[in-house]
Motif scaffolding. Structure first.
Motif, PDB file in Angstrom:
ATOM      1  N   UNK A  47     -36.795   8.215  45.972  1.00  0.00           N
ATOM      2  CA  UNK A  47     -35.508   7.599  45.674  1.00  0.00           C
ATOM      3  C   UNK A  47     -35.543   6.565  44.835  1.00  0.00           C
ATOM      4  N   UNK A  48     -36.438   5.485  45.128  1.00  0.00           N
ATOM      5  CA  UNK A  48     -36.414   4.302  44.212  1.00  0.00           C
ATOM      6  C   UNK A  48     -36.687   4.549  42.962  1.00  0.00           C
ATOM      7  N   UNK A  49     -37.576   5.772  42.936  1.00  0.00           N
ATOM      8  CA  UNK A  49     -37.908   6.049  41.314  1.00  0.00           C
ATOM      9  C   UNK A  49     -36.566   6.463  40.457  1.00  0.00           C
ATOM     10  N   UNK A  50     -35.968   7.476  41.341  1.00  0.00           N
ATOM     11  CA  UNK A  50     -34.746   7.992  40.934  1.00  0.00           C
ATOM     12  C   UNK A  50     -33.578   6.968  40.347  1.00  0.00           C
ATOM     13  N   UNK A  51     -33.502   5.894  41.277  1.00  0.00           N
ATOM     14  CA  UNK A  51     -32.614   5.010  41.036  1.00  0.00           C
ATOM     15  C   UNK A  51     -33.288   4.177  39.865  1.00  0.00           C
ATOM     16  N   UNK A  52     -34.283   3.729  39.876  1.00  0.00           N
ATOM     17  CA  UNK A  52     -34.763   2.921  38.778  1.00  0.00           C
ATOM     18  C   UNK A  52     -34.578   3.463  37.453  1.00  0.00           C
ATOM     19  N   UNK A  53     -34.716   4.939  37.306  1.00  0.00           N
ATOM     20  CA  UNK A  53     -34.465   5.706  36.013  1.00  0.00           C
ATOM     21  C   UNK A  53     -32.966   5.717  35.780  1.00  0.00           C
ATOM     22  N   UNK A  66     -29.816   1.185  28.727  1.00  0.00           N
ATOM     23  CA  UNK A  66     -29.849   1.730  27.436  1.00  0.00           C
ATOM     24  C   UNK A  66     -28.398   2.003  26.720  1.00  0.00           C
ATOM     25  N   UNK A  67     -27.668   2.707  27.358  1.00  0.00           N
ATOM     26  CA  UNK A  67     -26.314   3.023  27.080  1.00  0.00           C
ATOM     27  C   UNK A  67     -25.321   1.835  27.072  1.00  0.00           C
ATOM     28  N   UNK A  68     -25.324   0.846  27.912  1.00  0.00           N
ATOM     29  CA  UNK A  68     -24.796  -0.492  27.653  1.00  0.00           C
ATOM     30  C   UNK A  68     -25.088  -1.203  26.447  1.00  0.00           C
ATOM     31  N   UNK A 123     -34.302   6.728  29.497  1.00  0.00           N
ATOM     32  CA  UNK A 123     -33.791   6.940  30.972  1.00  0.00           C
ATOM     33  C   UNK A 123     -33.607   8.177  31.448  1.00  0.00           C
ATOM     34  N   UNK A 124     -33.010   9.035  30.521  1.00  0.00           N
ATOM     35  CA  UNK A 124     -32.651  10.290  30.935  1.00  0.00           C
ATOM     36  C   UNK A 124     -34.101  11.042  31.141  1.00  0.00           C
ATOM     37  N   UNK A 182     -23.922  10.072  26.238  1.00  0.00           N
ATOM     38  CA  UNK A 182     -24.706   9.273  27.058  1.00  0.00           C
ATOM     39  C   UNK A 182     -24.015   8.946  28.265  1.00  0.00           C
ATOM     40  N   UNK A 183     -22.748   8.300  28.082  1.00  0.00           N
ATOM     41  CA  UNK A 183     -21.930   7.957  29.333  1.00  0.00           C
ATOM     42  C   UNK A 183     -21.608   9.166  30.160  1.00  0.00           C
ATOM     43  N   UNK A 184     -21.376  10.327  29.771  1.00  0.00           N
ATOM     44  CA  UNK A 184     -20.995  11.626  30.300  1.00  0.00           C
ATOM     45  C   UNK A 184     -22.290  12.078  31.091  1.00  0.00           C
ATOM     46  N   UNK A 185     -23.331  11.937  30.432  1.00  0.00           N
ATOM     47  CA  UNK A 185     -24.601  12.517  31.048  1.00  0.00           C
ATOM     48  C   UNK A 185     -25.241  11.518  32.301  1.00  0.00           C
ATOM     49  N   UNK A 186     -24.892  10.246  32.028  1.00  0.00           N
ATOM     50  CA  UNK A 186     -25.240   9.153  33.017  1.00  0.00           C
ATOM     51  C   UNK A 186     -24.503   9.438  34.629  1.00  0.00           C
ATOM     52  N   UNK A 187     -23.153   9.507  34.236  1.00  0.00           N
ATOM     53  CA  UNK A 187     -22.356   9.747  35.463  1.00  0.00           C
ATOM     54  C   UNK A 187     -22.844  11.114  36.164  1.00  0.00           C
ATOM     55  N   UNK A 188     -23.109  12.183  35.500  1.00  0.00           N
ATOM     56  CA  UNK A 188     -23.485  13.277  36.138  1.00  0.00           C
ATOM     57  C   UNK A 188     -24.850  13.062  36.744  1.00  0.00           C
ATOM     58  N   UNK A 189     -25.649  12.284  35.907  1.00  0.00           N
ATOM     59  CA  UNK A 189     -27.028  11.903  36.710  1.00  0.00           C
ATOM     60  C   UNK A 189     -26.564  11.341  38.045  1.00  0.00           C
TER      61      UNK A 189
END
Length: 233
Positions: free
Chosen positions: A128-134, A141-143, A151-152, A193-200
């Motif tokens: 879970x830590x690895x997922x959150x770090x990603x 990157x997106x910001x 990151x994806x 990128x923003x949409x993909x991050x939200x779905x992640x």
């Protein structure tokens, strides 16, 4: 003697897609400017003006060249030429990629949905830590205005690791290069990128609470989203 009339139907010549025409223009520009590996293309705004197209249309063509490895688009630097192939080989590569895209999507929706489901049931705190770090890497990157491709990639790798399935991990490794192509294309779409991050984040939340059904559904929604690539329509 009356003239003979040909009755056999003449097949229409396929009209090149807009991005194919623009890719050809870009290759001609690279040739005329005598650019070589390591050289940087002009800024997008300048290049779009020279070619007489919008920056959005130009971005699509640049993504196509990035997918084929002709250029490397670096945030803050621009498009750097990796190698200079001839136009026919580039267009052939684009068409071959477009034809195999549906199969890549099928493979992803089969493998990654199952991986998300397994990850929700098997993940450890370290996973879970690895997922959150990603997620944090992609958010940064997106910001900054980048695509968030690194990151994806880290996020999907973390999901695969959290599933703890050696065979599925090997299968993902086998199609990794093809997934990279679709990743670049998808994240090159405006707002993607923003949409993909939200779905992640939705996928991660389902894995966090260990809900396999919700994780699988969120991953399927994500694959559906990122498979909508305007470049190939």
């Amino acid at each position: 003697m009356p003239r003979k009339t040909a009755t056999q139907q003449i097949s229409r010549v396929a009209r090149p897609r807009l991005y194919e025409q623009l890719v050809e223009q870009l290759m001609d520009f690279i040739e005329s400017a005598q650019l070589g590996p390591g050289d940087t293309l002009p800024a997008e705004r300048d290049l779009a003006e020279r070619l007489g197209v919008s920056r959005a249309t130009l971005a699509q063509a640049l993504v196509a060249l990035e997918v084929l490895g002709v250029i490397d688009v670096q945030h803050g630097t621009g498009a750097v030429l990796v190698y200079r192939p001839n136009v026919p080989s580039v267009l052939k590569g684009l068409r071959e990629h477009r034809n195999r895209l549906p199969e890549i999507v099928e493979a992803r929706s089969t493998l990654e949905v199952k991986l998300a489901e397994l990850a929700a049931g098997r993940r450890t705190d370290a996973d879970m830590k690895a997922i959150d770090k990603a997620l944090d890497v992609m958010a940064e990157e997106v910001a900054s205005g980048a695509k968030g491709a690194h990151g994806d990639e880290l996020f999907h790798q973390a999901i695969t690791a959290a599933a703890h399935s050696g065979v599925l991990a090997q299968l993902m490794s086998f199609i990794a290069e093809m997934i990279l192509e679709t990743r670049l294309e998808s994240l090159g779409q405006p707002g993607r990128p923003e949409q993909s991050l939200a779905s992640h984040r939705k996928i991660a939340d389902a894995i966090r609470v260990q809900d396999p059904e919700a994780a699988a559904a969120a991953m399927l929604d994500h694959i559906t989203l990122v498979s909508d690539v305007a470049l190939l329509k």
